[in-house]
Scaffold this motif. Structure first.
Motif, PDB file in Angstrom:
ATOM      1  N   MET A   6      42.342   6.194 -26.534  1.00 44.19           N
ATOM      2  CA  MET A   6      43.557   6.766 -26.085  1.00 44.19           C
ATOM      3  C   MET A   6      44.640   7.072 -26.939  1.00 44.19           C
ATOM      4  N   LEU A   7      45.013   6.224 -27.704  1.00 46.29           N
ATOM      5  CA  LEU A   7      45.884   6.287 -28.889  1.00 46.29           C
ATOM      6  C   LEU A   7      45.630   7.726 -29.592  1.00 46.29           C
ATOM      7  N   GLU A  57      44.346  -0.458 -15.383  1.00 48.88           N
ATOM      8  CA  GLU A  57      44.123   0.114 -16.788  1.00 48.88           C
ATOM      9  C   GLU A  57      45.162   0.879 -16.984  1.00 48.88           C
ATOM     10  N   VAL A 110      49.255   9.409 -19.364  1.00 46.60           N
ATOM     11  CA  VAL A 110      48.113   8.555 -19.681  1.00 46.60           C
ATOM     12  C   VAL A 110      46.794   9.016 -19.015  1.00 46.60           C
ATOM     13  N   GLN A 145      51.259  -0.455 -22.845  1.00 44.31           N
ATOM     14  CA  GLN A 145      50.956  -0.899 -24.200  1.00 44.31           C
ATOM     15  C   GLN A 145      51.016   0.300 -25.157  1.00 44.31           C
ATOM     16  N   LEU A 146      50.528   1.409 -24.696  1.00 40.32           N
ATOM     17  CA  LEU A 146      50.845   2.811 -25.564  1.00 40.32           C
ATOM     18  C   LEU A 146      52.158   2.984 -25.844  1.00 40.32           C
ATOM     19  N   ARG A 154      41.762   1.432 -25.686  1.00 36.15           N
ATOM     20  CA  ARG A 154      43.286   1.502 -26.131  1.00 36.15           C
ATOM     21  C   ARG A 154      43.271   2.613 -27.256  1.00 36.15           C
ATOM     22  N   TYR A 194      45.626  10.947 -27.913  1.00 31.32           N
ATOM     23  CA  TYR A 194      47.232  11.388 -27.749  1.00 31.32           C
ATOM     24  C   TYR A 194      47.650  11.952 -29.003  1.00 31.32           C
ATOM     25  N   PRO A 211      48.568  -6.440 -27.841  1.00 28.62           N
ATOM     26  CA  PRO A 211      48.202  -5.649 -29.155  1.00 28.62           C
ATOM     27  C   PRO A 211      48.802  -5.121 -30.238  1.00 28.62           C
ATOM     28  N   PHE A 251      47.666   0.455 -19.926  1.00 29.11           N
ATOM     29  CA  PHE A 251      47.931   1.222 -21.003  1.00 29.11           C
ATOM     30  C   PHE A 251      49.228   2.019 -21.207  1.00 29.11           C
TER      31      PHE A 251
END
Lengths: 485, 99
Positions: free
Chosen positions: A360-361, B25, B10, B32-33, A357, A364, A418, B29
């Motif tokens: 990925m964040l 996943e 994503v 969540q993202l 996560r 991005y 999260p 994500f």
């Protein structure tokens, strides 16, 4: 009374008097781990034979009247994201499950030079990403005060190991509160030094502009001693600062006169648990009774700290963790089509969900078209947060606050949400963004018997003042004398 | 910002990050993202037009040292954790096509 029930400083006295040997202490530590750690699960690995051999050698040197180091003969545990020569360093990740470092981290070298006895490596949230130690790929560490609650994180294993008196000292790392919050949840002293005070060479990097290594102990004076041992300039970490290391353990007993304790109004708002708030208010009364002045002030950008932190930390993590590619070390997937696929498959298999996560964040936030809106914006907000602290420390010596909104939350309570987990870091995260030192010390208990931590923060490189202010409080209270055993 | 995060985006980010993610996943994500990105919109309240970015708190510029040969890890130690090695080099899948 078990031999490890006293502080590291008291144990050193006993060792020096010949009252107890390092072999006995190390043996007691290993026995405590054997009897308690099947429930608590603080340790990822234990080096019994090496530890006993080292203890024996130190005992012989001491007996022969030879010079020994400042921590000679004391059992210590190290968070498993610091490299230990020849001893597995996993970061609680599948990707490093079998990684055996060919070198020691600077802090580990310093521990060895001080003759500390390394008994084992402790559990953490994978790559130090988390606030509960539930993100470990291998095991969940349980709070010694109540096994149904978390130990906090990410240095949860190190906090629990000291709290349960399995070792008198341990090391953790703190990127957004990862030493201070578990110290608070476990009722021990934990400290994050100023950014640059302690070398990070050999600490597996998570967010390099925020990471800092620091001590756990059962009392302030012992934390001061361990900080003194690990601090100092190191040419192998270009962010380590070249300035003298004060002998914190020599000044820690001196109270401060005219101490100004700041409290920020943004820290006492909705969402703060009533029992935590009451414990902090009582702590301020303790300071008043010691002659300190309480100064009310404001940190106007506090509410932006979590957003700022998660953008910066994730961005840095996405870059730092690019090194895990299945080429030089770590897991390599068994099946892949080509080189790129080998990278992706190895990383997909090796990293757990929270690490993915954050990568990925961060990817991005750093990617074309989003960099200005996210990463650059966060760097600007970071400066505003730092300025708040600079202004605050014109008016006070230390800032007092809760360490977290609540005592230790339950296992499983936040792990699937999260954002809620991120929001639990509200009180600790700003210190990392500002690079200032902070510590947590025990200041009470909830009605359910869980520890409550008081956070104190100070201006950069004011560790000495911070420790002395903390010790004043500790001397006037007995919260640190309580242990879960 | 503000445009909703799609599963396609994503997927693209996962490729940039060299992460092979399962379909489940990717779905998780995306949700969540999106939540986290929604939360960090908070920073838009701040006027930062006159604020210099702060990449680092330490008051350090470049740290230089003389470029001299120093001892480093012996080859065997450097290769000791490699997933695949021929004893001298790290071995990776072939990158260039046969010519």
């Amino acid at each position: 009374m078990p031999v490890l029930s006293t502080s590291a400083i008291a144990l050193i006295d006993r060792l020096n008097r010949g009252d107890v040997t390092s072999f006995e202490l190390t043996d007691a530590s290993l026995n405590a781990i054997a009897s308690q750690d099947s429930n608590i699960r603080a340790f990822l690995s234990v080096n019994a034979d090496a530890a006993l051999a080292q203890a024996k050698a130190i005992d012989e040197r001491r007996k022969a009247g030879q010079t020994v180091g400042k921590l000679a003969g004391l059992p210590i545990a190290v968070k498993d994201n610091m490299c230990t020569l020849g001893v597995k360093t996993t970061c609680a990740s599948r990707i490093l499950e079998n990684f055996v470092p060919p070198y020691d981290a600077s802090v580990v070298e310093k521990l060895r030079a001080a003759d500390a006895v390394l008994v084992g490596k402790t559990n953490l949230d994978e790559f130090a990403m988390g606030s509960s130690t539930e993100n470990s790929a291998f095991q969940v560490t349980r709070n010694p005060w109540n096994l149904e609650h978390t130990v906090g994180g990410s240095s949860g294993g190190s906090a629990a190991a000291v709290s349960a008196r399995m070792v008198p000292l341990s090391l953790g790392s703190d990127t957004g509160g990862s030493i201070r919050q578990p110290a608070g949840f476990c009722g021990v002293v934990g400290m994050k030094p100023t950014y640059g005070r302690v070398s990070r060479y050999g600490l597996v990097a998570y967010a390099s502009s925020l990471d800092q290594i620091g001590p756990f102990a059962t009392d302030v004076a012992s934390a001061a001693l361990l900080l003194e041992v690990i601090s100092g300039h190191d040419g192998r970490d270009s962010t380590s600062v070249d300035r003298p290391v004060p002998e914190y353990s020599q000044t820690v007993e001196q109270p401060l006169t005219g101490l100004r304790v700041g409290i920020a109004r943004e820290h006492f708002v909705e969402g703060l648990d009533r029992e935590v708030q009451a414990a902090i208010k009582q702590s301020l009364d303790v300071y008043r009774s010691l002659g300190a002045h309480i100064v009310e002030l404001s940190l106007p950008h506090s509410k932006y700290a979590i957003a700022t932190y998660y953008l910066i930390a994730a961005s840095e993590a996405s870059s730092n963790l690019a090194r895990f590619d299945g080429v030089h070390y770590g897991h390599r997937a068994a099946k892949f089509d080509n080189l790129i696929d080998m990278y992706s498959a190895s990383r997909g298999e090796g990293f757990g969900p929270e690490v993915k996560r954050r990568i990925m964040l961060g990817t991005y936030a750093l990617s074309a078209g989003y960099y200005d809106a996210y990463y650059l914006k966060a760097l600007k907000a970071r400066r505003l947060i730092r300025r708040d602290f600079d202004a605050a420390f014109e008016r006070c010596d230390v800032l007092a606050s809760p360490i977290a909104s609540t005592p230790a939350f339950r296992l499983g309570e936040l792990v699937n949400d999260p954002l809620a987990m991120y929001l639990s870091d509200i009180y600790t995260i700003s210190a990392n963004l500002a690079g200032i030192p902070g510590l947590s010390l025990p200041c009470g208990f909830s009605s359910t018997g869980l520890p409550v931590g008081l956070q104190l923060l100070a201006a950069p490189f004011e560790e000495e003042k911070l420790l002395r202010a903390a010790r004043m409080f500790e001397r006037a209270t007995d919260w640190h004398m309580k242990s879960p055993n | 910002m503000a445009e909703p995060l799609t599963k396609e985006t994503v997927k693209k980010v996962a490729h940039l990050a060299r992460l092979k993610l399962s379909d489940a996943e990717l779905d998780l994500f995306t949700t969540q993202l999106s939540q986290v990105l929604g939360y960090v919109e908070l920073l838009n309240e701040l006027d930062t037009s006159a604020v210099e970015p702060m990449a680092h708190v330490a008051d350090i510029a470049n740290v230089f040292r003389d470029d001299e040969v120093r001892p480093s890890l012996p080859r065997a130690a450097a290769l000791s954790n490699a997933p695949k090695t021929d004893g001298e080099y790290f071995v990776v899948p072939q990158i260039l096509e046969e010519g």
